[in-house]
Design a protein around this motif. Structure first.
Motif, PDB file in Angstrom:
ATOM      1  N   UNK A  21     -20.659  -6.166   7.754  1.00 29.24           N
ATOM      2  CA  UNK A  21     -20.096  -6.336   9.113  1.00 29.24           C
ATOM      3  C   UNK A  21     -18.655  -7.086   9.012  1.00 29.24           C
ATOM      4  N   UNK A  22     -17.487  -6.292   8.821  1.00 27.40           N
ATOM      5  CA  UNK A  22     -16.403  -7.244   8.682  1.00 27.40           C
ATOM      6  C   UNK A  22     -15.782  -7.978   9.759  1.00 27.40           C
ATOM      7  N   UNK A  23     -16.090  -7.524  11.012  1.00 24.98           N
ATOM      8  CA  UNK A  23     -15.515  -8.164  12.401  1.00 24.98           C
ATOM      9  C   UNK A  23     -16.380  -9.439  12.167  1.00 24.98           C
ATOM     10  N   UNK A  24     -17.522  -9.585  11.779  1.00 18.28           N
ATOM     11  CA  UNK A  24     -18.189 -10.926  11.901  1.00 18.28           C
ATOM     12  C   UNK A  24     -17.780 -11.836  10.714  1.00 18.28           C
ATOM     13  N   UNK A  25     -17.821 -11.222   9.680  1.00 17.48           N
ATOM     14  CA  UNK A  25     -17.294 -12.022   8.437  1.00 17.48           C
ATOM     15  C   UNK A  25     -15.868 -12.430   8.320  1.00 17.48           C
ATOM     16  N   UNK A  26     -15.145 -12.072   8.917  1.00 18.68           N
ATOM     17  CA  UNK A  26     -13.510 -12.300   9.134  1.00 18.68           C
ATOM     18  C   UNK A  26     -13.397 -13.122  10.267  1.00 18.68           C
ATOM     19  N   UNK A  27     -14.354 -13.595  11.004  1.00 23.41           N
ATOM     20  CA  UNK A  27     -14.064 -14.526  12.212  1.00 23.41           C
ATOM     21  C   UNK A  27     -13.407 -15.898  11.500  1.00 23.41           C
ATOM     22  N   UNK A  28     -12.543 -16.625  12.461  1.00 22.57           N
ATOM     23  CA  UNK A  28     -12.079 -17.790  11.793  1.00 22.57           C
ATOM     24  C   UNK A  28     -13.117 -18.856  11.380  1.00 22.57           C
ATOM     25  N   UNK A  29     -12.921 -19.458  10.217  1.00 24.53           N
ATOM     26  CA  UNK A  29     -13.784 -20.364   9.627  1.00 24.53           C
ATOM     27  C   UNK A  29     -13.645 -21.833  10.559  1.00 24.53           C
ATOM     28  N   UNK A  30     -14.797 -22.539  10.600  1.00 27.29           N
ATOM     29  CA  UNK A  30     -14.474 -23.717  11.197  1.00 27.29           C
ATOM     30  C   UNK A  30     -13.712 -24.720  10.190  1.00 27.29           C
ATOM     31  N   UNK A  31     -13.353 -26.015  10.776  1.00 29.40           N
ATOM     32  CA  UNK A  31     -12.675 -26.765  10.048  1.00 29.40           C
ATOM     33  C   UNK A  31     -13.538 -27.380   8.854  1.00 29.40           C
ATOM     34  N   UNK A  32     -12.629 -27.878   7.877  1.00 31.81           N
ATOM     35  CA  UNK A  32     -13.130 -28.407   6.722  1.00 31.81           C
ATOM     36  C   UNK A  32     -13.047 -29.900   6.947  1.00 31.81           C
ATOM     37  N   UNK A  33     -13.037 -30.551   5.752  1.00 32.58           N
ATOM     38  CA  UNK A  33     -12.760 -32.013   5.529  1.00 32.58           C
ATOM     39  C   UNK A  33     -12.451 -32.544   4.278  1.00 32.58           C
ATOM     40  N   UNK A  34     -11.650 -33.729   4.236  1.00 35.78           N
ATOM     41  CA  UNK A  34     -11.250 -34.384   3.142  1.00 35.78           C
ATOM     42  C   UNK A  34     -12.054 -35.676   3.247  1.00 35.78           C
ATOM     43  N   UNK A  35     -12.844 -36.178   2.335  1.00 40.21           N
ATOM     44  CA  UNK A  35     -13.572 -37.542   2.508  1.00 40.21           C
ATOM     45  C   UNK A  35     -13.051 -38.321   1.248  1.00 40.21           C
ATOM     46  N   UNK A  36     -12.984 -39.469   1.546  1.00 38.71           N
ATOM     47  CA  UNK A  36     -12.614 -40.451   0.368  1.00 38.71           C
ATOM     48  C   UNK A  36     -13.905 -41.514   0.725  1.00 38.71           C
TER      49      UNK A  36
END
Ligand code: FAD
Length: 490
Positions: free
Chosen positions: A293-308
């Motif tokens: 279901x491409x319209x579902x899978x191409x939804x904008x992703x959430x943020x990610x993170x950099x962690x130190x």
């Protein structure tokens, strides 16, 4: 005995395994890593221990309910404390505010620090509670993809109140309408990051999130966050779930429109297959011949993170378990993440210090700092440069606000990046919470917990309904269990 296979031992995978075992299935979990928990894992370096991923913990009753569902006593497996302080907030102009977990005290103390009446904050928290109570049964505890959900009284109530839920305004617009002080607006805007979204885009319905911490409470497990994984893993083994580590699943076997098993180190057959792998690689890698279901899978992703992860050779009495150092330009920070797919030069910094609650996580006189900034999901950016630049701006900002040079205090350092999150957990683009909630349709565009055209195939975890975060992953496992036929009633 009917057999069930779970692909992945993230928190939703383990919870699904426990639920299905309770229903009478013979359950096997296949995990690519050598350890359970996925994002909810830990790292130990020298004499320091760090929770690797999640640090904020609400709705502990969901963990207890899961344990109770097996007939075991929750306290034999899992213990936690309620926090007196939710978070310490710091601004560049020297303002510092410690958010008390008692809603009245919080409102009173906020009124002393910010330019608002306590009654305004109390009204805000009531509004947050009202939206949560109206929506949680429909949006979080049920499948949105079954017609029965739309026939319930809860859904009717939610629909009748839809105009009060601020769906057409952004979180920031609602907060600016309801709160007169910009710092308080920023403080409440921050909660939108709990699902990896932007307060300047996500719909106002997410002003319900503060209800969780400010009315229902912020908690911390006695053994640290990783003890959630450890407790549920121990429980699963005690009730007879089989775990196969370092055994990645390469294919979901499908015959006559029915999932019949998996191919890992060898082929294994089952009546039910539940994928806890992120939904995008589940389609692309495990069943490439199934139409996605491409319209579902191409939804904008959430943020990610950099962690130190920093071992810090000093104790800071003005810091608590959770601390935020806000940027002066919050809007610019989210524009950089979601529009420019980059990182602003003054990102807000979250510092989590589990040794404030669990002393043994750091040596005497030291603290274990988990220093995180929100960043875009991985689209092949020049991470080496972004990480080096961010490390500098983080050190400058923390040293400026805390009035202590931080770099010389760092005894050891480990790093987590969007690329590492992706490679360690198969999360598409290293997103923390699957798809973002920046659109008002996001809840409906998340992948369902089942596949209409393939019998016996189900999905659980942060990339499918109802979304990411530990509580929602636990609810996802419960929804999946409710959808799967119970062998006792066959
Ligand atoms: C840095 C960070 C901070 C976060 N902060 C918070 C927070 O404070 N509070 C909160 O509630 N949530 C937080 N989250 C989000 C939370 O961690 C996730 O929503 C949740 O843990 C996701 O669980 P999951 O069940 O979807 O599986 P995941 O944790 O994504 O795990 C999936 C598992 O499946 C395995 N797997 C994948 N593919 C295969 C395969 N083909 N075969 C076998 N195994 C496979 C992976 O190895 C992994 O173990 C944070 C996440 C991160 C990374």
């Amino acid at each position: 005995m009917k057999k069930a296979i779970i692909i992945g031992s993230g928190i939703a995978g383990i919870a699904s395994a426990i639920r299905l075992k309770g229903m009478g299935y013979d359950v096997s979990v296949f995990e690519a890593n050598s350890y359970p928990g996925g994002k909810l894992s830990e790292i130990s370096v020298g004499s320091y221990r760090f929770d690797a991923g999640p640090s904020l913990f609400t709705l502990p009753n969901l963990v207890e309910d899961l344990i109770s569902s097996t007939g075991k006593s929750p306290s034999d497996y899992f213990q936690y404390d309620k926090r007196d302080v939710i978070c310490n907030y710091f601004w560049e102009d020297g303002t510092m505010f410690s958010a008390d977990s008692n809603a009245q005290t919080f409102a009173q103390e906020a009124a002393n620090v910010f330019d608002v009446e306590a009654s305004q904050i109390e009204a805000y928290l009531k509004h947050s509670e009202k939206i949560y109570n109206l929506t949680s049964k429909v949006f979080l505890e049920s499948s949105l993809h079954k017609s029965s959900t739309y026939l319930s009284l809860e859904t009717l109530k939610a629909i009748l109140n839809i105009f009060g839920m601020n769906i057409s305004k952004t979180v920031d617009a609602v907060n600016r309408e309801r709160l007169s002080d910009p710092k308080l607006v920023q403080l409440f805007n921050r909660f939108t990051t709990y699902n990896g979204s932007s307060p300047y885009q996500a719909p106002g319905i997410f002003t319900m999130i503060p209800h969780l911490e400010h009315n229902l409470g912020a908690y911390f497990p006695k053994g640290g966050m990783y003890s959630i994984t450890q407790s549920l893993y121990r429980l699963a083994k005690d009730i007879g779930v089989h775990f196969h580590f370092e055994n990645p699943v390469k294919e979901i076997l499908i015959k006559n429109k029915t999932a019949i098993g998996i191919r890992a180190a060898e082929e294994v057959f089952a009546d039910v297959v539940v994928s806890n792998m992120d939904i995008v690689p589940t389609y692309k890698k495990l069943m490439p011949s199934v139409k996605a279901p491409e319209s579902t899978l191409t939804q904008e992703r959430s943020s990610s993170a950099i962690i130190f992860y920093w071992g810090i050779e000093k104790e800071f009495p003005n810091l608590d378990l959770h601390n935020i150092f806000f940027s002066d330009d919050y809007q610019e920070e989210f524009k950089a993440i979601f529009q420019e797919h980059s990182i602003s030069n003054d990102p807000s910094i979250y510092v989590h210090i589990s040794s404030k609650a669990k002393k043994s996580d750091a040596p005497d006189g030291c603290e274990n700092w988990f220093v995180m900034i929100n960043v875009p999901s991985n689209r092949g950016q020049n991470w080496e440069k972004l990480i080096a630049d961010s490390r500098k701006s983080i050190l400058n900002k923390l040293s400026r606000i805390l009035k202590v040079e931080i770099e010389p205090l760092i005894q050891l350092e480990e790093l987590l990046t969007p690329e590492l999150i992706e490679s360690k957990t198969s999360s598409y683009q290293g997103a923390l919470y699957g798809a973002s909630s920046n659109s008002k349709f996001a809840a409906f565009l998340r992948h369902p917990n089942f596949k209409k055209k393939i019998r016996g195939l189900y999905f659980t975890g942060g990339s499918v309904h109802p979304g990411g975060g530990i509580p929602l992953c636990l609810l996802s496992a419960q929804i999946v269990a409710d959808l799967i036929p119970n062998p006792h009633y066959d």
